[in-house]
Design a protein around this motif. Structure first.
Motif, mmCIF file in Angstrom:
data_model
loop_
_atom_site.group_PDB
_atom_site.id
_atom_site.type_symbol
_atom_site.label_atom_id
_atom_site.label_comp_id
_atom_site.label_asym_id
_atom_site.label_seq_id
_atom_site.Cartn_x
_atom_site.Cartn_y
_atom_site.Cartn_z
ATOM 1 N N ASP A 38 0.538 -0.768 0.500
ATOM 2 C CA ASP A 38 -0.187 0.150 0.445
ATOM 3 C C ASP A 38 0.842 0.856 0.115
ATOM 4 O OD1 ASP A 38 -1.718 -1.047 0.455
ATOM 5 O OD2 ASP A 38 -2.266 -1.394 2.198
ATOM 6 N N ALA A 43 2.683 1.859 -3.464
ATOM 7 C CA ALA A 43 1.833 2.232 -4.777
ATOM 8 C C ALA A 43 1.438 3.790 -4.880
ATOM 9 C CB ALA A 43 0.177 1.619 -4.286
ATOM 10 N N PRO A 44 1.819 4.272 -4.448
ATOM 11 C CA PRO A 44 1.772 5.623 -4.815
ATOM 12 C C PRO A 44 2.682 6.162 -5.808
ATOM 13 C CG PRO A 44 0.824 4.996 -2.393
ATOM 14 C CD PRO A 44 1.502 4.164 -2.882
ATOM 15 N N LEU A 45 3.737 5.137 -5.235
ATOM 16 C CA LEU A 45 5.467 5.866 -6.353
ATOM 17 C C LEU A 45 5.175 4.818 -7.440
ATOM 18 C CD1 LEU A 45 7.816 5.046 -3.125
ATOM 19 C CD2 LEU A 45 6.086 6.916 -4.352
ATOM 20 N N GLY A 46 4.117 3.565 -7.756
ATOM 21 C CA GLY A 46 3.635 3.881 -9.142
ATOM 22 C C GLY A 46 4.270 2.574 -8.763
ATOM 23 N N TYR A 47 4.253 0.979 -7.733
ATOM 24 C CA TYR A 47 4.384 0.233 -7.939
ATOM 25 C C TYR A 47 3.089 -0.976 -8.039
ATOM 26 C CZ TYR A 47 9.209 0.817 -6.891
ATOM 27 O OH TYR A 47 10.776 1.437 -6.670
ATOM 28 N N ASP A 48 3.127 -1.758 -8.895
ATOM 29 C CA ASP A 48 2.491 -2.291 -8.991
ATOM 30 C C ASP A 48 2.547 -3.709 -8.530
ATOM 31 O OD1 ASP A 48 -0.048 -0.784 -10.004
ATOM 32 O OD2 ASP A 48 0.707 -1.809 -11.553
ATOM 33 N N PRO A 84 -0.019 4.764 4.844
ATOM 34 C CA PRO A 84 -1.596 5.167 4.141
ATOM 35 C C PRO A 84 -2.526 4.574 4.818
ATOM 36 C CG PRO A 84 -0.243 3.968 2.226
ATOM 37 C CD PRO A 84 0.289 4.038 4.389
ATOM 38 N N GLN A 129 -5.315 4.159 3.127
ATOM 39 C CA GLN A 129 -6.557 2.955 2.925
ATOM 40 C C GLN A 129 -5.747 2.050 2.392
ATOM 41 O OE1 GLN A 129 -9.857 4.174 2.156
ATOM 42 N NE2 GLN A 129 -8.969 5.950 3.999
ATOM 43 N N HIS A 130 -6.205 1.249 2.164
ATOM 44 C CA HIS A 130 -5.643 0.007 1.775
ATOM 45 C C HIS A 130 -6.334 -1.366 1.574
ATOM 46 C CE1 HIS A 130 -5.701 -2.329 5.513
ATOM 47 N NE2 HIS A 130 -5.139 -1.570 6.436
ATOM 48 N N ARG A 131 -5.632 -1.742 0.736
ATOM 49 C CA ARG A 131 -6.987 -3.361 -0.229
ATOM 50 C C ARG A 131 -7.008 -4.620 0.617
ATOM 51 N NH1 ARG A 131 -1.907 -3.671 -4.122
ATOM 52 N NH2 ARG A 131 -1.102 -1.954 -3.293
#
Length: 452
Positions: A24, A27-32, A144, A146-148
């Motif tokens: 999480d 992710a904002p740094l562009g990591y999938d 963060p 929010q997380h999945r």
């Protein structure tokens, strides 16, 4: 183009939670995320120091990643950043950087919220990036909000660290002193998880039932029992579990909560480690076998259908055959639905690692085999006693056969049943018609639900 992140998670459920939060965070740094290290730009080994030869397994994985990076560089592919996180990182961070120069950064479990900074530093300098401090500020304050959620169940860390100092355990040295997250932060995250579809939440902590979170109104800290009661009021949250607990912290209010809150599942993992008072004293467990029996008696009085799980160590330094027999007697008497058992192996830096009179490996192996046979017999009896019962099952993943789903019973069984895929994520009543060593089989109590 998105960058790829691969996290290999070792060990406990808290590491599973931490790995999710690291994903999480990045992710904002562009990591999938990907499960294939070969296609990753960043690989994080989230390590556990509990199991035997834990550090050696990490070095082995680092070696494979080093070779993968060399192959990629040889054919002109993109770079690969290698990170070691978790408890081995905390315990042996400087040694990892010395022994495995292929590692770009090391981060302990209390500092992974600093990953973006450490990754940037590693990319800038390709020098050492080591962060294994126990920061004063909580990592949870920097993660963060929010997380999945994947599936219908989620983990939620509410407590970290341990003050018990069992002589065999590295947790106080790798996770630090006991700390509890504030009640407001826990409830906010739980509401968020429920809003994303989580019907079951497992509360995590190295000593989770020692939870004493700051109250929302600034009053007296909340206990785990009070927190569970508040969580039970969250719409959509049907199931609450918690792990791992210590017998000394199973107070009467928490025991009563098991009888009062239907959302609190009738399954408890409560490690005892040994049935011998002499060995328990050597382990600094601060409870006796009879203390443990009394806790179990109270739990069964509050919730007669509760199922129990535990941890056992065989071959602790100085364990006699009489000590071991006391453990076997306790296993037979309690009747565990499942249990985890291990041969003792010393962890560097722990008091037990300096104790004399270590048992021969063949003695440990023979005792472990006998203990596991006794545990398996208890598990077989419990599973077979479920045949003919109707159990609510949370289905959350496909089975091995077409048209089959697998879910969890209240007692943590894997339950296989012929259920259409569109019912995944539902809690459905299942008639149990078969028992297996590690799972149950059944069919829907109401066949009409399959057509709904």
């Amino acid at each position: 183009m998105a960058k790829k992140l691969c996290i290999k998670t070792y060990g406990c459920q808290m590491n599973v939670y931490d790995s999710g939060r690291m994903a999480d965070l990045l992710a904002p740094l562009g990591y999938d995320t990907t499960e294939d290290a070969a296609e990753a730009d960043l690989v994080i080994l989230n390590t556990c120091h509990i199991r035997e030869k834990a550090a050696e397994k990490v070095y082995s994985d680092v070696g494979r990643l080093r070779d993968l990076r060399a192959e990629r560089n040889a054919r002109g592919g993109g770079g690969l950043t290698i990170a070691v996180a978790g408890c081995v990182a905390q315990a042996e961070g400087a040694e990892i950087m010395r022994r495995a120069p292929a590692v770009d950064l090391v981060v302990g479990p209390q500092a992974y919220h600093r990953l973006p900074e450490l990754i940037a530093r590693a990319h800038r300098s390709k020098g050492e990036a080591l962060d294994t401090d126990f920061p004063v500020d909580s990592k949870f304050d920097h993660l963060p909000q929010q997380h999945r959620v994947e599936g219908s169940a989620a983990f939620l860390t509410i407590q970290e660290g341990c003050d018990k100092f069992c002589t065999f355990c590295v947790v106080p040295y790798t996770r630090g002193a006991e700390t509890s997250r504030p009640v407001g932060a826990v409830l906010a995250e739980a509401r968020h998880l429920a809003g994303l579809g989580a019907q079951e939440i497992t509360l995590l902590g190295q000593n989770v039932n020692a939870y004493h979170g700051e109250a929302p109104d600034g009053g007296a800290p909340w206990s785990l029992a009070r927190l569970a009661a508040a969580l039970a009021e969250i719409p959509g949250l049907a199931r609450i579990r918690y792990t791992t607990s210590h017998p000394r912290d199973m107070d009467d209010t928490l025991i009563a909560a098991h009888g009062r809150l239907p959302q609190l599942m009738p399954f408890l993992h409560l490690p005892v480690q040994s049935g011998s008072d002499r060995i328990l004293d050597q382990m600094n467990r601060r409870h006796t076998a009879d203390d443990y029996r009394q806790v179990i008696a109270k739990l069964r009085a509050a919730r007669p259908d509760i199922a129990l799980s535990s941890d056992f160590i065989v071959g602790f330094p100085g364990e006699s055959e009489r000590d071991f027999q006391a453990t076997l007697d306790l296993v037979t008497e309690i009747g565990f639905a499942q249990a985890y058992s291990f041969k003792y192996s010393p962890r560097p830096g722990t008091p037990a690692s300096m104790m004399a009179d270590s048992l021969p490996e063949e003695v440990k192996s023979e005792r472990l085999a006998r203990l596991q046979a006794a545990i398996a017999e208890g598990q077989r009896r419990f599973n077979e006693a479920c045949v003919g019962r109707i159990l609510p099952v949370l289905f959350d993943r496909p089975g091995r056969r077409p048209g089959q789903l697998v879910g969890r019973s209240p007692y943590m069984h894997a339950v296989h049943a012929e259920v259409p895929a569109h019912l995944s994520g539902r809690i459905l009543d299942v008639v149990i018609d078969s028992a297996h060593p590690n799972s149950l089989g059944g069919h829907l109590a109401d066949p009409a639900e399959a057509a709904a």
